[in-house]
Design an enzyme around this catalytic site. Sequence first.
Site, PDB file in Angstrom:
ATOM      1  N   HIS A  49       1.612   5.024  12.277  1.00 12.10           N
ATOM      2  CA  HIS A  49       1.603   4.106  10.949  1.00 12.10           C
ATOM      3  C   HIS A  49       2.117   2.881  11.380  1.00 12.10           C
ATOM      4  CE1 HIS A  49       2.938   3.804   6.632  1.00 12.10           C
ATOM      5  NE2 HIS A  49       1.736   3.388   6.646  1.00 12.10           N
ATOM      6  N   ASN A  70       7.043   4.894   3.017  1.00 10.86           N
ATOM      7  CA  ASN A  70       6.514   4.895   1.834  1.00 10.86           C
ATOM      8  C   ASN A  70       7.303   5.855   0.825  1.00 10.86           C
ATOM      9  OD1 ASN A  70       4.999   2.517   2.428  1.00 10.86           O
ATOM     10  ND2 ASN A  70       3.303   3.665   2.939  1.00 10.86           N
ATOM     11  N   SER A 116      -1.766   5.735   5.593  1.00 10.46           N
ATOM     12  CA  SER A 116      -0.600   5.563   4.916  1.00 10.46           C
ATOM     13  C   SER A 116      -0.184   6.758   4.041  1.00 10.46           C
ATOM     14  CB  SER A 116      -0.557   4.469   3.986  1.00 10.46           C
ATOM     15  OG  SER A 116      -0.547   3.164   4.603  1.00 10.46           O
ATOM     16  N   GLU A 118       5.730   4.225  12.652  1.00 14.97           N
ATOM     17  CA  GLU A 118       6.155   5.548  12.420  1.00 14.97           C
ATOM     18  C   GLU A 118       5.316   6.344  13.183  1.00 14.97           C
ATOM     19  OE1 GLU A 118       5.820   5.441   7.826  1.00 14.97           O
ATOM     20  OE2 GLU A 118       8.024   5.793   7.871  1.00 14.97           O
TER      21      GLU A 118
END
Length: 650
Positions: free
Chosen positions: A426, A476, A405, A438
């Site tokens: 991801h 994120n 992450s 991702e």
Amino acid sequence: MSVVSIDHQGDIAIVTVDNPPVNALSKALRQGLWDAVETLDADPSVRAAVLICAGRTFIAGADVTEFGKPPQEPHLPDLVDRIEGAEKPWIAAIHGSALGGGFEVAMGCRFRVALDSASVGLPEVSLGIVPGASGTVRTPRLAGVEAAVDLVTSGKPVRAAKALSLGLIDAVFAGDLQASAVAFARDALTRDLPPPVSERPVTAPDDAFWDDRRKTVAKAAKGADAPLRALDCLRKAAEAPFAEAMAHERQTFLELRGSDQAAALRHVFFAERAAPRPPHLRDVDPLPLRRVGVIGGGTMGAGIAAALRDAGLPVVLVERDSEALARGTANLRAIFEGAVKRGKLSDAQAEARMAGVTATTDYAALADADLVIEAVFEEIAVKRAVFDQLATACRLDAVLATNTSYLDPRLIADGLPNPDRFLGLHFFSPANVMRLLEIVPVPQTSDRTLATGFALARALNKIPVQSGICEGFIGNRILKRYRAGAEALVRQGVPIAEIDAAMRAYGLAMGPFEAQDLGGLDIAFLQREGARALGQDVPETLGDILVRAGRKGQKTGGGWYDYTPGDRRPQPSPMVAALLAGRIAGTAAMDRDAIARHLVGEMAAEGQAILDEGIAARASDIDLVEIHGYGFPRWRGGPMFASAAGTRTV
Ligand code: T1G
Ligand code: NAD
């Protein structure tokens, strides 16, 4: 090339539509079908007509690319009526999907037959509109009101067998559809024809039915307008004469077609078709995926393995030791057992899912894996050790991926032989549910490796978005900005519960503070502490104060809110007020629209920075990340679309 052609098999005319890629009802196609009705009505040798399509599917609906333009004649409802009023009966022969206007055209026909692999549906509400060519008026006359409510307000298609059982179609065939349809037509001509669909009776349910459906539809719609408007059209269809119901449907369709929600949903429709096919990979062949390794059977590893098995891919699940492997295998089995409990899988299907998993602690089992996805602890040393083992255990051409992450994937690639076959993939938790993936190439990543990442997304029915490398990639990173914006409002004195309520009212499933309490405040806290340990200047956040006080969220009985044991409802916390007292400047009143507009603006501002830095290729990709990774309301279009359109309404 004409989009409509007519052939004959004796006294049966074959009307073939050929308008690639999905036979959408463009103006030319509508005109071609109109002319075909005229031609066949004037031909005494013709006794019936079979309407069939070339290519991969029956008519997939109105041409979405025409939506932004003024409607042009022949209007679709008029065409459907013209087909229904033809002197010779038309039989729709369906393969692939008959969707929206496509199924409405089929309902204008006297009969509908389909291949057993076909599906039919009215997905208009997913575009923010209602069916605009009799979908809400003819469907109840074929399948009854209850089934019509489910079909129209959900927008979900049904397979041929279910459609047959509902009365939406009249026969299901395997094999040669045209030949079967011609034989069906000939047989139908030996009997009295059924009345046209518009003349078939419909039974109107009582008020209690409509009250109940209004509640269930509103709950499922989560703020979207179209499903409830479709329900109103269906009630009109059940209670008013056909013509009056048609006028009501048309008026509703034209009104919604120009709405903000329809514009947003069309934006998402095209964004979802652009993201999986980046132009620079158009001619690049991906590596075939026949066997996939997953390293780590924790939260993410088990979810990724489940997603792979759901797609029918054999999996090699590798853990560090036998105890962890037992836990990992149990994690995976629990996912399938949950699906069985929810009625999504049968016991046999769940067992078959598990049977396709080779669980081991021996990396040698990865020798024939085409792709390996690492999902071990978020520590670079642990990950590097894993990739050292993969470098010797796997084929030199096997694609190797990390699910990290926050770590910089270049730190892994730099130590790897053949780094051209490495990239970040991801996934989002739960990895077998969330559609976002991702895809994060490193400088060494080859186009073939990247194309394999996109091919994996297609195989798993995920929405892939390519991301450059920055802290948190796209999603994120925006989440961090969103949370900082929410904390800034708290510091200004805006109540925590007001902020959450504002974002729920905007359309999110929950607000930023409720979400942290659910997921745990410590995940982001540990990430910040890790950055601080590396010497980065990471200012203290209000969340840090809570975690240091032992308030990590629901799992510790309290985070931003207090929770009574066994009750997950958040309650404002006097303890939090005391802990943050020195950091909150009094109380500030801010209305919920203003809160939502401000925080969506913060997301969009970070999204714009991500675009400017080249981390994302297009604004619509950022919208997809928020919709499919973080539950941003689809009918708002995503933060980039909403913020740009935000000059209109929030
Ligand atoms: N209009 C125009 N183009 C369309 C289209 C449509 N309806 N549907 C798909 N395309 C394009 C798509 O942009 C892509 O283009 C290519 O076709 C392949 O699409 C009056 C008003 C049919 C199940 O909502 O669900 O009828 O990128 O990648 O995965 O009541 O497309 O290749 O240039 O999705 O095989 C209702 C939407 C309209 C159906 C095929 N109909 N489409 O899936 O291919 S509203 C829909 C789909 C309506 C009436 C109202 C899927 C599919 P490009 P694809 P696929
Ligand atoms: P987790 O702690 O639940 O699972 C990690 C697993 O890795 C454990 O089961 C552990 O036994 C195993 N493991 C450790 N060393 C190993 C080794 N040498 N060989 C094989 N297995 C080993 O962690 P998680 O939440 O699943 O996260 C895993 C990765 O996924 C992290 O990089 C994380 O950043 C990333 N990620 C997490 C989330 C999330 O929401 N949890 C979302 C996206 C990505």
